[in-house]
Scaffold this motif. Structure first.
Motif, mmCIF file in Angstrom:
data_model
loop_
_atom_site.group_PDB
_atom_site.id
_atom_site.type_symbol
_atom_site.label_atom_id
_atom_site.label_comp_id
_atom_site.label_asym_id
_atom_site.label_seq_id
_atom_site.Cartn_x
_atom_site.Cartn_y
_atom_site.Cartn_z
ATOM 1 N N ALA A 219 0.851 -1.206 0.000
ATOM 2 C CA ALA A 219 0.000 0.000 0.000
ATOM 3 C C ALA A 219 0.879 1.245 0.000
ATOM 4 O O ALA A 219 0.428 2.332 -0.365
ATOM 5 C CB ALA A 219 -0.915 0.014 1.218
ATOM 6 N N PHE A 220 2.111 1.093 0.422
ATOM 7 C CA PHE A 220 3.036 2.218 0.481
ATOM 8 C C PHE A 220 4.086 2.134 -0.622
ATOM 9 O O PHE A 220 5.135 2.749 -0.541
ATOM 10 C CB PHE A 220 3.705 2.270 1.864
ATOM 11 N N GLY A 221 3.813 1.332 -1.636
ATOM 12 C CA GLY A 221 4.803 1.124 -2.685
ATOM 13 C C GLY A 221 4.622 2.071 -3.853
ATOM 14 O O GLY A 221 3.499 2.338 -4.274
ATOM 15 N N GLY A 222 5.739 2.572 -4.366
ATOM 16 C CA GLY A 222 5.679 3.425 -5.548
ATOM 17 C C GLY A 222 6.426 2.789 -6.711
ATOM 18 O O GLY A 222 6.694 3.440 -7.703
ATOM 19 N N GLY A 223 6.774 1.511 -6.563
ATOM 20 C CA GLY A 223 7.457 0.827 -7.647
ATOM 21 C C GLY A 223 8.838 0.281 -7.260
ATOM 22 O O GLY A 223 9.260 -0.737 -7.781
ATOM 23 N N GLY B 195 10.116 4.694 4.651
ATOM 24 C CA GLY B 195 11.522 4.383 4.949
ATOM 25 C C GLY B 195 11.875 2.986 4.468
ATOM 26 O O GLY B 195 13.005 2.731 4.043
ATOM 27 N N PHE B 196 10.899 2.098 4.495
ATOM 28 C CA PHE B 196 11.129 0.729 4.039
ATOM 29 C C PHE B 196 10.935 0.594 2.524
ATOM 30 O O PHE B 196 11.856 0.197 1.804
ATOM 31 C CB PHE B 196 10.190 -0.232 4.771
ATOM 32 N N THR B 197 9.743 0.918 2.034
ATOM 33 C CA THR B 197 9.441 0.606 0.625
ATOM 34 C C THR B 197 10.214 1.470 -0.360
ATOM 35 O O THR B 197 10.441 1.053 -1.493
ATOM 36 C CB THR B 197 7.943 0.797 0.287
ATOM 37 N N SER B 198 10.584 2.663 0.056
ATOM 38 C CA SER B 198 11.221 3.565 -0.892
ATOM 39 C C SER B 198 12.683 3.843 -0.512
ATOM 40 O O SER B 198 13.597 3.550 -1.269
ATOM 41 C CB SER B 198 10.421 4.867 -0.965
ATOM 42 N N GLN B 199 12.891 4.394 0.699
ATOM 43 C CA GLN B 199 14.255 4.816 1.036
ATOM 44 C C GLN B 199 15.215 3.638 1.170
ATOM 45 O O GLN B 199 16.317 3.654 0.608
ATOM 46 C CB GLN B 199 14.230 5.676 2.307
ATOM 47 N N LEU B 200 14.813 2.605 1.926
ATOM 48 C CA LEU B 200 15.685 1.435 2.053
ATOM 49 C C LEU B 200 16.011 0.859 0.670
ATOM 50 O O LEU B 200 17.162 0.488 0.396
ATOM 51 C CB LEU B 200 15.015 0.364 2.934
ATOM 52 N N CYS B 201 15.025 0.796 -0.207
ATOM 53 C CA CYS B 201 15.264 0.250 -1.557
ATOM 54 C C CYS B 201 16.285 1.096 -2.321
ATOM 55 O O CYS B 201 17.116 0.552 -3.055
ATOM 56 C CB CYS B 201 13.955 0.170 -2.338
ATOM 57 N N HIS B 202 16.224 2.406 -2.150
ATOM 58 C CA HIS B 202 17.196 3.268 -2.830
ATOM 59 C C HIS B 202 18.602 3.099 -2.234
ATOM 60 O O HIS B 202 19.590 3.149 -2.967
ATOM 61 C CB HIS B 202 16.738 4.729 -2.784
ATOM 62 N N ARG B 294 -1.803 -6.465 -3.657
ATOM 63 C CA ARG B 294 -1.794 -5.299 -4.527
ATOM 64 C C ARG B 294 -2.821 -5.441 -5.650
ATOM 65 O O ARG B 294 -3.555 -4.517 -5.962
ATOM 66 C CB ARG B 294 -0.400 -5.108 -5.130
ATOM 67 N N THR B 295 -2.847 -6.611 -6.249
ATOM 68 C CA THR B 295 -3.758 -6.830 -7.370
ATOM 69 C C THR B 295 -5.218 -6.737 -6.934
ATOM 70 O O THR B 295 -6.036 -6.126 -7.594
ATOM 71 C CB THR B 295 -3.493 -8.218 -7.996
#
Lengths: 299, 299
Positions: A219-223, B195-202, B294-295
């Motif tokens: 739900a917090f994913g942007g890809g 912080g998890f889904t976006s920043q950690l991934c970056h 998600r789907t």
């Protein structure tokens, strides 16, 4: 060099890789005028054999128990099994290959092949160590496609015993199946590089999924999270075998990666904006350089 | 609720995000019969302003020095700047917003907004803390698209001072721009999850690029490395600011991830096939569960 369209091709293991080999050969080689070659396939479960025959992709099919009737007919044989199962297959069937045949594999680790092949193979069978660099989280013949290999890399690890004519034939076959770039290297370098680009990436993706607290995270994913974890839909027995067969090199890559993570962690914890900007700018440059190289080689 | 097609929309910062807001509003809202609203845009460099006006995307444009002429006309204002620059903008221009205006942001960190907003804003201006979960490594107005937000997530962090009517209008606007799912949560939870889904991934993608020995590594790529490092083409000043603004939560995520990496490393080093198969099977199940969620929400 023999004509590719007059050869008989054998596929052992008609999954996503074996199926895509069969379809690419059928479409790109054996549909040409004057083709006389055939495709023969063997698989443990028989449903995909019936389907491939009905679709006109393969000419003859063999249950596993009858593979020894198939092998003597195959000029080029793709053994599309797990790494150790491939070696076992070569050992168990050494007496049944066609004299002069080219036999090749798709294994993601190569050191064990360099080590074991000399004691397994007959001198009149030319085993070419190869690795088609394509894959997907969707397995099985149902997901195989003739175009699966287009624009992908193929790695060949030629051995001193390989015949130059056979290597030439293999290169031509690989190109005709749609692969764009063939890299020739040693088994040792293969395992080191693949330990990085493939195995390390699968460990990272899996560790990232394991460190998620709950599945609602998307739900917090942007890809980004989705990109990084697509390959975490992983085939456990295959990848466990690949990781362990290459464990020294893979552990070295994991430790290098952990050191790079620690450098980021330190700069973030310290709130060191200068250091972070410097390392992120450098990251961007490095990544762009990698992308460019790939594109140039493709053209 | 006011009609979306009769409002004036202001965009501060006409890059990939601001440009996509303008295009989505133009296409989905202000192209309807009876629309009377306008789009006004302000940007530091003026080339994109001319282009957006020439394309018929925006009606009026303002150089940065003239933003105070634009603000009193805007019923809904998107401030598409970096996080601290957004706060500075709100502080510097607090006297020029239209009374009753809705002002919103796109920042990837929210804790600093919850902390600073009460002392910055006028009581007659409703600031709605929001985060459109879309992005790309290609920046600038040239890469903006009306469809950029389709099927993406939007996060809203409503505050006690927000008016319910304004939140309703914002939700309708978000849906009309193409976003599929709106998640409403607190700033604290936002920062933890992002912080998890976006920043950690970056951080992971960047550390992976940094641990590559040479750019020719892509000759050995089958797609995994490319997938994991697409987001490493990173905007250094922006991401340094995001990482540092959320450093406690991000460092906690990094350490969780490092523990998961260590578990894999230990099993690989020990050649523990049973443990590896177990954890990889569990990884696959967890990842599949995330995908399914998600789907389902999308449909």
């Amino acid at each position: 060099m023999k004509s590719l369209k007059s050869l008989n091709y054998g596929i052992v293991g008609l999954g996503i890789m074996g199926g895509s080999f069969a379809k690419a050969i059928r479409l790109n080689i054996l549909s040409q005028n004057g083709s006389t070659g055939k495709i023969l396939a063997c698989n443990r479960s028989t449903a995909c054999l019936s389907q491939a025959r009905a679709e006109g992709i393969v000419d003859e099919t063999f249950e596993s128990s009858r593979v020894r009737e198939m092998l003597p007919e195959c000029d080029v044989l793709f053994v599309c099994l797990y790494p150790h199962a491939t070696l076992d297959f070569l050992r168990d069937n050494r007496d049944f290959f066609k004299p002069g045949a080219i036999v090749t594999d798709i294994s993601g680790v190569k050191g064990i092949f360099e080590e074991k092949l000399p004691e397994i193979l007959r001198p009149d069978v030319d085993f070419i160590i190869g690795h088609p660099m394509a894959g997907g989280e969707k397995e099985g013949y149902a997901n195989s496609r003739a175009e699966f290999f287009v624009n992908h890399n193929y790695i060949l690890c030629a051995q001193p015993f390989n015949k130059e004519d056979d290597l030439e034939l293999m290169r031509a076959l690989i190109r005709d199946m749609g692969f764009t770039r063939i890299t020739e290297t040693t088994c040792d370098i293969h395992d080191y590089k693949i330990g990085f680009t493939s195995q390390l990436c699968h460990v990272i993706a899996s560790a990232l999924v394991q460190s998620a607290e709950s599945p609602d995270i998307t739900a917090f994913g942007g890809g980004s999270f989705e990109d990084l974890t697509r390959i975490a839909m992983i085939n456990a027995p295959l990848w466990s075998e690949l990781f362990i067969s290459n464990k020294e090199k893979l552990v070295a890559h994991i430790e290098n990666f952990e050191r790079a993570m620690d450098e980021f962690k330190r700069a973030i914890r310290d709130g060191d904006d200068d250091a972070l900007r410097r390392i992120l700018s450098d990251t961007r440059e490095k990544r762009l350089a990698m992308g460019a190289i790939r594109t140039i080689v493709k053209n």
